[in-house]
Design a protein around this motif. Sequence first.
Motif, PDB file in Angstrom:
ATOM      1  N   LEU A   1       0.862  -1.180   0.018  1.00  0.00           N
ATOM      2  CA  LEU A   1       0.097   0.020  -0.125  1.00  0.00           C
ATOM      3  C   LEU A   1       0.868   1.336  -0.054  1.00  0.00           C
ATOM      4  CD1 LEU A   1      -2.800  -0.955   2.386  1.00  0.00           C
ATOM      5  CD2 LEU A   1      -2.946  -0.928  -0.179  1.00  0.00           C
ATOM      6  N   ARG A   2       1.923   1.241   0.592  1.00  0.00           N
ATOM      7  CA  ARG A   2       2.936   2.438   0.829  1.00  0.00           C
ATOM      8  C   ARG A   2       3.459   2.457  -0.752  1.00  0.00           C
ATOM      9  NH1 ARG A   2       8.015   1.205   3.905  1.00  0.00           N
ATOM     10  NH2 ARG A   2       6.887   1.783   5.864  1.00  0.00           N
ATOM     11  N   SER A   3       3.827   1.770  -1.452  1.00  0.00           N
ATOM     12  CA  SER A   3       4.309   1.512  -2.786  1.00  0.00           C
ATOM     13  C   SER A   3       3.226   2.373  -3.702  1.00  0.00           C
ATOM     14  CB  SER A   3       4.686   0.162  -3.267  1.00  0.00           C
ATOM     15  OG  SER A   3       5.794  -0.303  -2.398  1.00  0.00           O
ATOM     16  N   VAL A   4       2.252   1.631  -3.796  1.00  0.00           N
ATOM     17  CA  VAL A   4       1.043   2.319  -4.458  1.00  0.00           C
ATOM     18  C   VAL A   4       0.760   3.727  -4.005  1.00  0.00           C
ATOM     19  CG1 VAL A   4      -1.554   2.069  -4.893  1.00  0.00           C
ATOM     20  CG2 VAL A   4      -0.028   0.382  -4.850  1.00  0.00           C
ATOM     21  N   ARG A   5       0.861   4.256  -2.709  1.00  0.00           N
ATOM     22  CA  ARG A   5       0.421   5.590  -2.287  1.00  0.00           C
ATOM     23  C   ARG A   5       1.801   6.603  -2.735  1.00  0.00           C
ATOM     24  NH1 ARG A   5       2.455   8.037   1.825  1.00  0.00           N
ATOM     25  NH2 ARG A   5       3.225   5.990   3.026  1.00  0.00           N
ATOM     26  N   ILE A   6       3.157   5.800  -2.671  1.00  0.00           N
ATOM     27  CA  ILE A   6       3.972   6.585  -3.168  1.00  0.00           C
ATOM     28  C   ILE A   6       3.948   6.901  -4.615  1.00  0.00           C
ATOM     29  CG2 ILE A   6       6.584   6.872  -3.389  1.00  0.00           C
ATOM     30  CD1 ILE A   6       6.623   5.976  -0.611  1.00  0.00           C
ATOM     31  N   ALA A   7       3.533   5.843  -5.469  1.00  0.00           N
ATOM     32  CA  ALA A   7       3.282   5.846  -6.957  1.00  0.00           C
ATOM     33  C   ALA A   7       2.316   6.974  -7.363  1.00  0.00           C
ATOM     34  CB  ALA A   7       3.286   4.506  -7.512  1.00  0.00           C
ATOM     35  N   LEU A   8       1.121   6.778  -6.531  1.00  0.00           N
ATOM     36  CA  LEU A   8       0.218   7.869  -6.845  1.00  0.00           C
ATOM     37  C   LEU A   8       0.412   9.259  -6.600  1.00  0.00           C
ATOM     38  CD1 LEU A   8      -3.004   5.728  -5.578  1.00  0.00           C
ATOM     39  CD2 LEU A   8      -2.284   6.383  -7.918  1.00  0.00           C
TER      40      LEU A   8
ATOM     41  N   SER B   1       0.035   9.851 -17.136  1.00  0.00           N
ATOM     42  CA  SER B   1       0.190   8.905 -15.428  1.00  0.00           C
ATOM     43  C   SER B   1       0.344   7.825 -15.810  1.00  0.00           C
ATOM     44  CB  SER B   1      -1.339   9.450 -15.205  1.00  0.00           C
ATOM     45  OG  SER B   1      -1.535  10.913 -15.170  1.00  0.00           O
ATOM     46  N   THR B   2      -0.226   6.810 -16.903  1.00  0.00           N
ATOM     47  CA  THR B   2       0.018   5.492 -16.878  1.00  0.00           C
ATOM     48  C   THR B   2       1.332   5.210 -17.070  1.00  0.00           C
ATOM     49  OG1 THR B   2      -2.399   5.349 -17.776  1.00  0.00           O
ATOM     50  CG2 THR B   2      -0.850   3.514 -18.070  1.00  0.00           C
ATOM     51  N   ILE B   3       2.058   5.877 -17.812  1.00  0.00           N
ATOM     52  CA  ILE B   3       3.567   5.697 -18.060  1.00  0.00           C
ATOM     53  C   ILE B   3       4.387   5.515 -16.939  1.00  0.00           C
ATOM     54  CG2 ILE B   3       5.605   6.262 -19.444  1.00  0.00           C
ATOM     55  CD1 ILE B   3       3.913   7.029 -21.795  1.00  0.00           C
ATOM     56  N   VAL B   4       4.081   6.828 -16.149  1.00  0.00           N
ATOM     57  CA  VAL B   4       4.679   7.227 -15.090  1.00  0.00           C
ATOM     58  C   VAL B   4       4.327   6.048 -13.769  1.00  0.00           C
ATOM     59  CG1 VAL B   4       4.963   8.769 -12.691  1.00  0.00           C
ATOM     60  CG2 VAL B   4       4.934   9.352 -15.390  1.00  0.00           C
ATOM     61  N   PHE B   5       2.770   5.593 -13.702  1.00  0.00           N
ATOM     62  CA  PHE B   5       2.789   4.714 -12.633  1.00  0.00           C
ATOM     63  C   PHE B   5       3.312   3.442 -12.676  1.00  0.00           C
ATOM     64  CE2 PHE B   5      -0.316   1.866 -10.439  1.00  0.00           C
ATOM     65  CZ  PHE B   5      -0.407   2.445  -9.284  1.00  0.00           C
ATOM     66  N   ILE B   6       3.158   2.937 -13.881  1.00  0.00           N
ATOM     67  CA  ILE B   6       3.579   1.445 -14.292  1.00  0.00           C
ATOM     68  C   ILE B   6       4.752   0.944 -13.549  1.00  0.00           C
ATOM     69  CG2 ILE B   6       4.276  -0.199 -15.955  1.00  0.00           C
ATOM     70  CD1 ILE B   6       1.759   0.779 -17.726  1.00  0.00           C
ATOM     71  N   PRO B   7       6.039   1.917 -13.692  1.00  0.00           N
ATOM     72  CA  PRO B   7       7.109   1.421 -13.281  1.00  0.00           C
ATOM     73  C   PRO B   7       7.514   1.977 -11.568  1.00  0.00           C
ATOM     74  CG  PRO B   7       7.560   3.420 -14.534  1.00  0.00           C
ATOM     75  CD  PRO B   7       6.046   2.960 -14.756  1.00  0.00           C
ATOM     76  N   ALA B   8       6.693   2.835 -11.277  1.00  0.00           N
ATOM     77  CA  ALA B   8       6.900   3.830 -10.039  1.00  0.00           C
ATOM     78  C   ALA B   8       6.845   2.414  -8.789  1.00  0.00           C
ATOM     79  CB  ALA B   8       6.074   4.595  -9.703  1.00  0.00           C
ATOM     80  N   PRO B   9       5.668   1.508  -8.631  1.00  0.00           N
ATOM     81  CA  PRO B   9       5.724   0.745  -7.299  1.00  0.00           C
ATOM     82  C   PRO B   9       6.486  -0.059  -7.296  1.00  0.00           C
ATOM     83  CG  PRO B   9       3.494   0.703  -8.635  1.00  0.00           C
ATOM     84  CD  PRO B   9       4.562   1.481  -9.447  1.00  0.00           C
ATOM     85  N   GLY B  10       7.320  -0.734  -8.558  1.00  0.00           N
ATOM     86  CA  GLY B  10       8.511  -1.658  -8.504  1.00  0.00           C
ATOM     87  C   GLY B  10       9.765  -1.100  -8.478  1.00  0.00           C
TER      88      GLY B  10
ATOM     89  N   VAL C   1      12.726   3.408   4.516  1.00  0.00           N
ATOM     90  CA  VAL C   1      11.774   3.096   3.660  1.00  0.00           C
ATOM     91  C   VAL C   1      11.850   2.087   2.680  1.00  0.00           C
ATOM     92  CG1 VAL C   1      10.140   4.869   1.925  1.00  0.00           C
ATOM     93  CG2 VAL C   1      11.402   5.724   3.740  1.00  0.00           C
ATOM     94  N   ILE C   2      11.115   1.183   2.770  1.00  0.00           N
ATOM     95  CA  ILE C   2      11.092  -0.048   1.742  1.00  0.00           C
ATOM     96  C   ILE C   2       9.870  -0.160   0.884  1.00  0.00           C
ATOM     97  CG2 ILE C   2      11.408  -2.494   1.664  1.00  0.00           C
ATOM     98  CD1 ILE C   2      12.577  -2.325   4.286  1.00  0.00           C
ATOM     99  N   MET C   3      10.195  -0.069  -0.194  1.00  0.00           N
ATOM    100  CA  MET C   3       9.097  -0.462  -1.390  1.00  0.00           C
ATOM    101  C   MET C   3       9.289  -1.637  -2.035  1.00  0.00           C
ATOM    102  SD  MET C   3       9.025   3.417  -3.254  1.00  0.00           S
ATOM    103  CE  MET C   3       7.873   2.779  -4.275  1.00  0.00           C
ATOM    104  N   LEU C   4       8.338  -2.049  -2.826  1.00  0.00           N
ATOM    105  CA  LEU C   4       8.000  -3.458  -3.161  1.00  0.00           C
ATOM    106  C   LEU C   4       9.235  -3.634  -4.146  1.00  0.00           C
ATOM    107  CD1 LEU C   4       4.396  -3.792  -4.453  1.00  0.00           C
ATOM    108  CD2 LEU C   4       5.474  -5.033  -3.023  1.00  0.00           C
ATOM    109  N   GLY C   5       9.805  -2.830  -4.891  1.00  0.00           N
ATOM    110  CA  GLY C   5      11.175  -3.213  -5.638  1.00  0.00           C
ATOM    111  C   GLY C   5      12.171  -3.864  -4.624  1.00  0.00           C
ATOM    112  N   ASN C   6      12.456  -2.858  -3.617  1.00  0.00           N
ATOM    113  CA  ASN C   6      13.233  -3.352  -2.650  1.00  0.00           C
ATOM    114  C   ASN C   6      13.304  -4.851  -1.742  1.00  0.00           C
ATOM    115  OD1 ASN C   6      12.826  -0.328  -2.138  1.00  0.00           O
ATOM    116  ND2 ASN C   6      14.858  -0.596  -2.412  1.00  0.00           N
TER     117      ASN C   6
END
Length: 302
Positions: free
Chosen positions: A82-89, A227-236, A249-254
Motif C-alpha cells: 500500500l505504501r508503494s502504491v501511495r508513493i506511486a500515486l 500518468s499511466t506511463i509514470v505509474f507502471i514502473p513506480a511501485p516496483g 523506507v522499503i518499497m516493493l522493488g526493494n
Amino acid sequence: MKASSQRRRRFAHLGLLLGPASIFLLVFFICPLAIMIVYSLLAPGLYGGVEWEFYPHNYGRILGFADPEFEVFDPVYLAIFLRSVRIALITVLAALLVCYPAAFQVSRLPARWKNFALFLITLPFFASLIVRLFIWVLILKKTGFANMVLQQLGLISEPLELIYTDGAIVLGMVYVFIPFMFLPVYASVEKLDWSLVRASQDLGANAFQTFRRVILPLTLPGIVGGSTIVFIPAPGNFVVPAVLGGAKVIMLGNLIEQQFLAARNWPFGAALAMLVMATVLVILFLYVRYEARRGDDAPVIR
C-alpha cells in the motif's frame, strides 16, 4: 485465386516482419514470466531455491491466508504494498502538477526555443541515473545544500531530516519520471485547438469554465497516457528508494530484491513480483478501456 494468393503473400510478409520481434518476446519475456508464475506457486526450499509442490500460501503471506502450520499473516507486506502504491500515486500527481503548466509554456515558445526546451527535458537521459540520484543525496543530507541554505536564511535552527523519508523518495521519483510525464502531456497540449478556447471565451465563459469544459477534456488523453506511463514502473522501482530511502523506507522493488538475493526465498519474491505485475495489468486494462471508449465517442466526419 489471385486475391487468395495476394492474401497469403501479405500474411507471409507480415510473418517475416513480426517473426523476429515475436521470437524475442517469447524468449525474453513470455518464458521468464511463465517461470515466475510457476515459482510463485511453489514451496520455498529450506536453504534457498524451490520445492516442487503446490504452495499458494506465498500469496497468502501478502493477502492474509498464510500457511497456519509454518507462518502467520504479517501485515507488514501489505503495508509495504500500500505504501508503494501511495508513493506511486503521489509521484504521478506531483509530476503532473509540474509538467502540465510547463507543457503549455513550452508549446507557446518560438520553434527554435521549443526544440531547445524539449532537448532540456530529455537531457537527464544522457547522465547516469545513479550519479543523478547521489547528487540529490548531497543536496538533502543533514550537511547538504538544502539544510545549509535554510540555516543561512534563519528559517531553521537545526538540520532537517530531508533524506531517507517518503518525501525524499517522491522527490527522486518525480525527478526521474518527469520526461515520461511531460512528453505525452506536451503532445496533447501541442494539438490543442486554440480556436475552441477563444470561442468559449467569446461565449462568456470565464477562465475556470474554459479550462474545465474545453482545455481539460482536450488534453485529458495526454494526462491519462503520461500518468499511466509514470505509474507502471513506480511501485516496483528499487533504485530510487535504495538511494534516497535507505533502510528506513522499503518499497516493493526493494522487498523483491531482498527476497531473491538476501533471503533466497524465490517463491515469495516471485509472488511479490506477480502482485506488482497484476497491479500494472489492471492499470493497463483501465487505460485500454479508456482509449476504446474515447474512440467510440469520437465524432465521425463524413
